[in-house]
Design a protein around this motif. Structure first.
Motif, PDB file in Angstrom:
ATOM      1  N   MET A  94      17.847  -1.139  16.132  1.00 17.24           N
ATOM      2  CA  MET A  94      18.041  -1.200  14.774  1.00 17.24           C
ATOM      3  C   MET A  94      17.985  -2.635  14.499  1.00 17.24           C
ATOM      4  SD  MET A  94      20.300   1.198  12.284  1.00 17.24           S
ATOM      5  CE  MET A  94      20.242   1.369  10.475  1.00 17.24           C
ATOM      6  N   LEU A  95      18.895  -3.263  13.798  1.00 18.03           N
ATOM      7  CA  LEU A  95      18.907  -4.787  13.561  1.00 18.03           C
ATOM      8  C   LEU A  95      19.164  -5.564  14.653  1.00 18.03           C
ATOM      9  CD1 LEU A  95      20.835  -5.054  10.206  1.00 18.03           C
ATOM     10  CD2 LEU A  95      18.369  -5.338  10.496  1.00 18.03           C
ATOM     11  N   SER A  96      18.487  -6.868  14.731  1.00 18.05           N
ATOM     12  CA  SER A  96      18.850  -8.042  16.093  1.00 18.05           C
ATOM     13  C   SER A  96      20.083  -8.464  15.419  1.00 18.05           C
ATOM     14  CB  SER A  96      17.866  -8.702  16.069  1.00 18.05           C
ATOM     15  OG  SER A  96      16.341  -8.105  16.309  1.00 18.05           O
ATOM     16  N   ALA A  97      20.173  -8.946  13.700  1.00 19.09           N
ATOM     17  CA  ALA A  97      21.367  -9.806  13.683  1.00 19.09           C
ATOM     18  C   ALA A  97      21.598  -9.646  11.999  1.00 19.09           C
ATOM     19  CB  ALA A  97      21.034 -11.199  13.937  1.00 19.09           C
ATOM     20  N   ALA A  98      22.662  -9.799  11.709  1.00 16.67           N
ATOM     21  CA  ALA A  98      23.177  -9.523  10.372  1.00 16.67           C
ATOM     22  C   ALA A  98      23.815 -10.697   9.821  1.00 16.67           C
ATOM     23  CB  ALA A  98      23.958  -8.285  10.335  1.00 16.67           C
ATOM     24  N   GLY A 128      13.959  -5.888 -11.483  1.00 13.41           N
ATOM     25  CA  GLY A 128      13.252  -4.901 -10.832  1.00 13.41           C
ATOM     26  C   GLY A 128      14.360  -3.851 -10.292  1.00 13.41           C
ATOM     27  N   ARG A 129      13.941  -2.936  -9.442  1.00  8.59           N
ATOM     28  CA  ARG A 129      14.788  -2.077  -8.834  1.00  8.59           C
ATOM     29  C   ARG A 129      15.773  -2.479  -7.859  1.00  8.59           C
ATOM     30  NH1 ARG A 129      11.348   3.747  -8.465  1.00  8.59           N
ATOM     31  NH2 ARG A 129      11.434   4.059 -11.030  1.00  8.59           N
ATOM     32  N   ARG A 130      17.059  -2.092  -7.909  1.00 16.58           N
ATOM     33  CA  ARG A 130      17.783  -2.590  -6.911  1.00 16.58           C
ATOM     34  C   ARG A 130      17.785  -1.823  -5.668  1.00 16.58           C
ATOM     35  NH1 ARG A 130      22.620  -0.808 -11.297  1.00 16.58           N
ATOM     36  NH2 ARG A 130      21.883   1.227 -10.628  1.00 16.58           N
ATOM     37  N   GLY A 131      18.200  -2.679  -4.652  1.00 15.65           N
ATOM     38  CA  GLY A 131      17.817  -2.084  -3.146  1.00 15.65           C
ATOM     39  C   GLY A 131      19.159  -1.381  -2.793  1.00 15.65           C
ATOM     40  N   THR A 132      19.090  -0.319  -2.314  1.00 19.02           N
ATOM     41  CA  THR A 132      20.603   0.357  -1.776  1.00 19.02           C
ATOM     42  C   THR A 132      20.196   1.412  -0.594  1.00 19.02           C
ATOM     43  OG1 THR A 132      20.075   2.332  -3.213  1.00 19.02           O
ATOM     44  CG2 THR A 132      21.498   0.613  -4.201  1.00 19.02           C
ATOM     45  N   GLY A 133      20.505   2.571  -0.690  1.00 17.04           N
ATOM     46  CA  GLY A 133      20.641   3.359   0.566  1.00 17.04           C
ATOM     47  C   GLY A 133      19.404   3.264   1.450  1.00 17.04           C
ATOM     48  N   ALA A 134      18.152   3.269   0.777  1.00 21.63           N
ATOM     49  CA  ALA A 134      16.712   3.006   1.585  1.00 21.63           C
ATOM     50  C   ALA A 134      16.935   1.829   2.792  1.00 21.63           C
ATOM     51  CB  ALA A 134      15.664   2.847   0.677  1.00 21.63           C
ATOM     52  N   THR A 135      17.460   1.110   2.541  1.00 23.26           N
ATOM     53  CA  THR A 135      17.969  -0.137   3.533  1.00 23.26           C
ATOM     54  C   THR A 135      18.437   0.489   4.895  1.00 23.26           C
ATOM     55  OG1 THR A 135      19.046  -1.390   1.661  1.00 23.26           O
ATOM     56  CG2 THR A 135      19.004  -2.063   3.758  1.00 23.26           C
ATOM     57  N   LEU A 136      19.003   1.601   5.124  1.00 22.77           N
ATOM     58  CA  LEU A 136      19.497   2.053   6.272  1.00 22.77           C
ATOM     59  C   LEU A 136      18.108   2.612   6.798  1.00 22.77           C
ATOM     60  CD1 LEU A 136      22.376   4.404   6.789  1.00 22.77           C
ATOM     61  CD2 LEU A 136      20.115   5.286   7.664  1.00 22.77           C
ATOM     62  N   PHE A 137      17.406   3.675   5.950  1.00 22.45           N
ATOM     63  CA  PHE A 137      16.084   4.115   6.586  1.00 22.45           C
ATOM     64  C   PHE A 137      15.101   2.787   7.063  1.00 22.45           C
ATOM     65  CE2 PHE A 137      16.800   7.777   3.562  1.00 22.45           C
ATOM     66  CZ  PHE A 137      17.163   8.516   4.635  1.00 22.45           C
ATOM     67  N   VAL A 138      14.945   1.985   6.232  1.00 23.88           N
ATOM     68  CA  VAL A 138      14.023   0.665   6.625  1.00 23.88           C
ATOM     69  C   VAL A 138      14.434   0.101   7.975  1.00 23.88           C
ATOM     70  CG1 VAL A 138      13.360  -1.588   5.903  1.00 23.88           C
ATOM     71  CG2 VAL A 138      13.310  -0.036   4.229  1.00 23.88           C
ATOM     72  N   GLU A 139      15.814  -0.222   8.012  1.00 28.83           N
ATOM     73  CA  GLU A 139      16.393  -1.103   9.288  1.00 28.83           C
ATOM     74  C   GLU A 139      16.182  -0.029  10.612  1.00 28.83           C
ATOM     75  OE1 GLU A 139      20.479  -2.372   7.997  1.00 28.83           O
ATOM     76  OE2 GLU A 139      19.473  -3.799   6.548  1.00 28.83           O
ATOM     77  N   LYS A 140      16.569   1.169  10.330  1.00 24.14           N
ATOM     78  CA  LYS A 140      16.335   2.075  11.496  1.00 24.14           C
ATOM     79  C   LYS A 140      15.044   2.063  11.802  1.00 24.14           C
ATOM     80  CE  LYS A 140      17.202   5.376  14.496  1.00 24.14           C
ATOM     81  NZ  LYS A 140      15.767   5.141  15.195  1.00 24.14           N
ATOM     82  N   ILE A 141      14.273   2.404  10.919  1.00 21.53           N
ATOM     83  CA  ILE A 141      12.839   2.875  11.417  1.00 21.53           C
ATOM     84  C   ILE A 141      12.082   1.665  11.775  1.00 21.53           C
ATOM     85  CG2 ILE A 141      10.338   3.733  10.352  1.00 21.53           C
ATOM     86  CD1 ILE A 141      12.068   6.032   8.974  1.00 21.53           C
ATOM     87  N   ALA A 142      12.162   0.530  11.119  1.00 20.50           N
ATOM     88  CA  ALA A 142      11.347  -0.770  11.605  1.00 20.50           C
ATOM     89  C   ALA A 142      12.329  -1.195  12.798  1.00 20.50           C
ATOM     90  CB  ALA A 142      11.674  -1.832  10.404  1.00 20.50           C
ATOM     91  N   ALA A 194      13.657   0.665  15.296  1.00 21.67           N
ATOM     92  CA  ALA A 194      12.651   1.516  16.444  1.00 21.67           C
ATOM     93  C   ALA A 194      11.434   1.177  16.848  1.00 21.67           C
ATOM     94  CB  ALA A 194      12.701   2.867  15.957  1.00 21.67           C
ATOM     95  N   LEU A 195      10.506   0.744  15.834  1.00 24.20           N
ATOM     96  CA  LEU A 195       9.119   0.181  16.012  1.00 24.20           C
ATOM     97  C   LEU A 195       9.168  -1.237  16.732  1.00 24.20           C
ATOM     98  CD1 LEU A 195       6.035   1.026  15.835  1.00 24.20           C
ATOM     99  CD2 LEU A 195       6.027  -0.284  13.739  1.00 24.20           C
ATOM    100  N   ALA A 196      10.122  -2.212  16.341  1.00 28.45           N
ATOM    101  CA  ALA A 196      10.127  -3.300  17.004  1.00 28.45           C
ATOM    102  C   ALA A 196      10.669  -3.070  18.553  1.00 28.45           C
ATOM    103  CB  ALA A 196      11.374  -4.306  16.333  1.00 28.45           C
ATOM    104  N   ASP A 197      11.595  -2.425  18.665  1.00 31.32           N
ATOM    105  CA  ASP A 197      12.072  -2.042  20.132  1.00 31.32           C
ATOM    106  C   ASP A 197      10.896  -1.417  20.900  1.00 31.32           C
ATOM    107  OD1 ASP A 197      14.594  -3.021  19.862  1.00 31.32           O
ATOM    108  OD2 ASP A 197      15.373  -1.054  20.745  1.00 31.32           O
ATOM    109  N   GLU A 198       9.884  -0.710  20.259  1.00 34.04           N
ATOM    110  CA  GLU A 198       8.637  -0.405  21.054  1.00 34.04           C
ATOM    111  C   GLU A 198       7.609  -1.564  21.142  1.00 34.04           C
ATOM    112  OE1 GLU A 198       7.074   2.696  19.254  1.00 34.04           O
ATOM    113  OE2 GLU A 198       8.594   4.151  19.407  1.00 34.04           O
ATOM    114  N   GLY A 199       7.983  -2.749  21.006  1.00 31.37           N
ATOM    115  CA  GLY A 199       7.211  -4.065  21.221  1.00 31.37           C
ATOM    116  C   GLY A 199       6.244  -3.987  20.406  1.00 31.37           C
TER     117      GLY A 199
END
Lengths: 330, 330
Positions: A68-72, A146-160, A162-167
């Motif tokens: 998931m995230l490398s840093a926050a 524009g629109r606020r960023g809320t729950g989708a942040t979790l989906f973005v961070e998890k899925i991106a 995972a792809l980053a961890d695959e290299g």
């Protein structure tokens, strides 16, 4: 309003000391307010950095770790972190493969991440950015164009993540993050107001017997107030608001999220109603996550986020993750 | 008090439907109120069954899965499940190796599990029981003769569950469960009262500016009320109350638990203070868990549970677990 704190001024620093004490697998820089995977930078891997105002825990520090995230970088409560935090985080996680900033769409966050990207560029760190703007409740709001960023942040961070961890290279990680954001929509409801440590009293007034439909995660106004509704009626309203905008043509991930003070017993009951509405609307649910993930301190209420997934997104969602708040597989 | 529910009468059934929808890895019998690992009974493995009144989620259904409980039976809110539920759960998970009942020390729970054990015995299911009574706040209280069972339940279920998964026989699983209970102590604090769906208003009155030290997880009275204290002062009081009784001579597991409505940001700050006190008292902390695990609906507050561990208990704590609420390893 009673809080489990020392003084309002040290709430974020105290929490960071507590995160450090509980999670030896994280490197916590309390003074500069950066939380990093202990094994960062990982050779050849794109770094993922997110951040925002505190008060939404476990977002973002609870999502730092393998998969998931490398840093926050946590800011003050409901206040954007500063560019220096983001730059430090980027420098700590960059292996040379570049860094993706995941930015919730609030004016302060967007401006500060933009400035951090320029500073990072000056230091030779390649940066890409994705702005998350999934909340269908209102367009333009307090703190947001524009629109606020809320729950989708979790989906973005998890899925991106995972792809980053695959290299995968930076442009592919950024592209999948944008694709997830584009496929996600949220809608939130408040049953009570939120109280920040600095203010010490509710930030808005929600009369007895009313709820606010379309609330933001800082208590920003929503679409309307109504007399209190049942769990089933709220699910009808929220899920239909999401579906009107998303119009999914395939299976979705569902996040049934608590705002902080709503008991898990009630969230699971609400999840049953969310599934009922989705079933009535013919939308298959591939995976469901129920709990407090993108919160608003002590606010009672909930939100629904749906993300339409294809085979690739579902595979990346299911990939192993090892963070404080989200953890499965491998 | 506004709640995210349909009607009070269906709160538990609604939640069970929501658990079923979110967790295909569990078998949920909504009508009879039993939640079972989908792969139960596991050949040769001792079954672990727990249960109790609802309103403490994720306890117990959130702890059902490989490495922890085999099944859970939720009662009505703050009300013991009935013997028939426990019997059904035992029958569903017994592979012939017997079943351990993990019982929190409340009079109704103890009596009903006792009756279920007799019924199970009649059906040829070998039963052992462990009664969890870790709360040092008061001896005898509303619903309880002796000490109340609270946070240590999580340690008992995790560690005994890990030993059961290794194929240990019933008497060894029961013995380790009793050993964990004997090595664990808890102390809880309420910053606000709790509201049950049936009552719809706070079950006790906690004046503005006061907190209750030694609260139970159903809002049972504690030791005393005091003017509001800081997070550091609360940690001093709670940790010292535990240590006075436990007097650990080695490393401990620490559970820094939220009662339901206290933000995770505050819980992590409190964890920093808990670690400070333990460090001042010379008690090494082997592992720390921070979050909402043994809750009391919408009560604001927290509890601290410490469990002294030796090498075996720590190994079993670290063993893989795969449940809705606790998940790591393997």
């Amino acid at each position: 309003m009673k809080m489990l704190i020392n003084v309002p001024e040290t709430v974020v620093a105290d929490a960071l000391r507590g995160i450090a004490a509980a999670h030896p697998e994280l490197t916590v820089d309390v003074e500069n307010r950066v939380v990093v995977r202990r094994d960062a930078p990982v050779a050849g891997k794109v770094g993922l950095v997110s951040g925002g105002g505190s008060g939404h825990e476990p977002l973002h520090a609870g999502f730092v770790g393998p998969g998931m995230l490398s840093a926050a970088c946590p800011g003050e409560v409901f206040t954007s972190p500063v560019p220096d935090q983001m730059l430090r985080a980027a420098a700590a996680v960059d292996s040379g493969a570049g860094v993706l900033f995941v930015v919730k769409n609030y004016t302060g966050d967007v401006l500060n991440f933009e400035m951090a990207a320029e500073l990072a560029d000056d230091e030779g760190i390649q940066i890409a950015q994705v702005v998350v703007d999934d909340d269908v409740a209102v367009s333009d709001s307090t703190f947001t164009a524009g629109r606020r960023g809320t729950g989708a942040t979790l989906f973005v961070e998890k899925i991106a993540g995972a792809l980053a961890d695959e290299g995968a290279p930076l442009e592919r990680v950024a592209a999948v993050a944008r694709r997830v954001n584009g496929a996600s929509r949220s809608f939130g409801v408040a049953l009570s107001a939120v109280t920040t440590p600095a203010k010490g009293s509710p930030t808005f007034d929600l009369p007895t017997g009313e709820l606010e439909l379309g609330i933001g995660i800082h208590g920003e106004p929503g679409r309307e107030r109504r007399p209190m509704m049942t769990s089933g009626e709220i699910a009808d309203f929220a899920v239909n608001a999401v579906l009107e905008d998303l119009r999914p043509t395939g299976p979705v991930l569902a996040l049934v999220n608590g705002m902080g003070a709503t008991p898990l017993l009630e969230l699971y009951g609400f999840n049953a109603e969310v599934h009922r509405v989705l079933s009535e609307r013919g939308v298959p649910v591939a995976r469901t996550l129920v709990g407090n993930y993108v919160t608003s301190l002590d606010m009672a209420g909930c939100s629904v986020t749906l993300c339409q997934v294809d085979e690739e997104l579902l595979r990346l969602w299911d990939a192993p993750v090892r963070t404080a708040a989200l953890r499965w597989g491998g």
